[in-house]
Design an enzyme around this catalytic site. Sequence first.
Site, PDB file in Angstrom:
ATOM      1  N   ASP A   1      32.342  35.731  42.341  1.00 52.52           N
ATOM      2  CA  ASP A   1      33.017  34.447  42.841  1.00 52.52           C
ATOM      3  C   ASP A   1      32.794  33.298  41.550  1.00 52.52           C
ATOM      4  O   ASP A   1      33.643  33.637  40.337  1.00 52.52           O
ATOM      5  CB  ASP A   1      32.163  34.295  44.194  1.00 52.52           C
TER       6      ASP A   1
ATOM      7  N   PHE B   1      36.569  33.666  52.752  1.00 52.08           N
ATOM      8  CA  PHE B   1      35.080  34.656  52.854  1.00 52.08           C
ATOM      9  C   PHE B   1      35.168  36.024  53.010  1.00 52.08           C
ATOM     10  O   PHE B   1      36.397  36.142  54.103  1.00 52.08           O
ATOM     11  CB  PHE B   1      34.552  34.099  53.422  1.00 52.08           C
TER      12      PHE B   1
HETATM   13  P1  IMP Z   1      28.454  35.142  42.541  1.00 51.15           P
HETATM   14  O1  IMP Z   1      27.484  35.314  41.979  1.00 51.15           O
HETATM   15  O2  IMP Z   1      28.790  33.620  43.343  1.00 51.15           O
HETATM   16  O3  IMP Z   1      29.580  35.386  41.430  1.00 51.15           O
HETATM   17  O4  IMP Z   1      28.561  35.860  43.195  1.00 51.15           O
HETATM   18  C1  IMP Z   1      28.550  37.298  44.074  1.00 51.15           C
HETATM   19  C2  IMP Z   1      28.509  38.457  44.715  1.00 51.15           C
HETATM   20  O5  IMP Z   1      28.384  37.226  45.820  1.00 51.15           O
HETATM   21  C3  IMP Z   1      29.216  39.455  45.429  1.00 51.15           C
HETATM   22  O6  IMP Z   1      28.413  40.090  44.764  1.00 51.15           O
HETATM   23  C4  IMP Z   1      28.998  39.657  47.033  1.00 51.15           C
HETATM   24  O7  IMP Z   1      27.671  39.421  47.642  1.00 51.15           O
HETATM   25  C5  IMP Z   1      28.307  37.647  46.823  1.00 51.15           C
HETATM   26  N1  IMP Z   1      29.739  37.457  48.071  1.00 51.15           N
HETATM   27  C6  IMP Z   1      30.964  35.915  46.912  1.00 51.15           C
HETATM   28  N2  IMP Z   1      31.817  36.013  47.698  1.00 51.15           N
HETATM   29  C7  IMP Z   1      31.704  36.821  48.924  1.00 51.15           C
HETATM   30  C8  IMP Z   1      32.756  37.048  49.913  1.00 51.15           C
HETATM   31  O8  IMP Z   1      33.608  36.635  49.920  1.00 51.15           O
HETATM   32  N3  IMP Z   1      32.541  38.343  50.794  1.00 51.15           N
HETATM   33  C9  IMP Z   1      31.550  38.854  50.802  1.00 51.15           C
HETATM   34  N4  IMP Z   1      30.144  38.500  49.281  1.00 51.15           N
HETATM   35  C10 IMP Z   1      30.296  37.332  48.773  1.00 51.15           C
END
Ligand code: IMP
Length: 172
Positions: free
Chosen positions: A100, A149
């Site tokens: 994300d 999401f």
């Molecule tokens: P980042 O560090 O912002 O890239 O977060 C990544 C983590 O956030 C992933 O491993 C997911 O566990 C969680 N995450 C991000 N977007 C979603 C989503 O749309 N649904 C469920 N979990 C998410």
Amino acid sequence: MADKKILINARTIERRVMEIGREIGRDYAGRQLVLLGILNGAFIFMADLARAIDIELEIDFIRVASYGNATSSSGTIRMSKEPELDLAGKDVVLVEDIVDTGTTIAWLRDYFASHDAASVRICALIDKKERRQSEVEVHYRGFTVEGGFLVGYGLDYAEKYRNLPDICTLSP
Ligand code: IMP
Ligand code: MG
């Protein structure tokens, strides 16, 4: 009750995971591949991906502090479960459910690259572009999604919905 809509169905996921598995199998032939899954979100993807790769490999899991019950990243990262395998000289593929902001995976990539792994690549089921903050190269990606999401196929909202066979959008 939140409203769920199927975004990517189970059949489409299955086909794409098979393709990625074949690609990884070709790229890592003759190397020391370790699939390093990130718990909990990657557990279903990992199980299917591993069976789609037909070369010798090792499997391990790590766990990082995650979203908790919210829908946005805190930006603070901590490994709460380290790998059991010695990764020195190994070719590591980090298997993540969704990238994300990129904060988590960028941190992990740098961590393992500086801990003697021969190479580190990123495999993500979903590359979610909208909120990217850290520059990361996702070498193997299942699907690119703009935003929203998502739940299902391992992805959760407050630990629920991981068991859905399809990837769905969740609106409150
Ligand atoms: P980042 O560090 O912002 O890239 O977060 C990544 C983590 O956030 C992933 O491993 C997911 O566990 C969680 N995450 C991000 N977007 C979603 C989503 O749309 N649904 C469920 N979990 C998410
Ligand atoms: Mg996660």
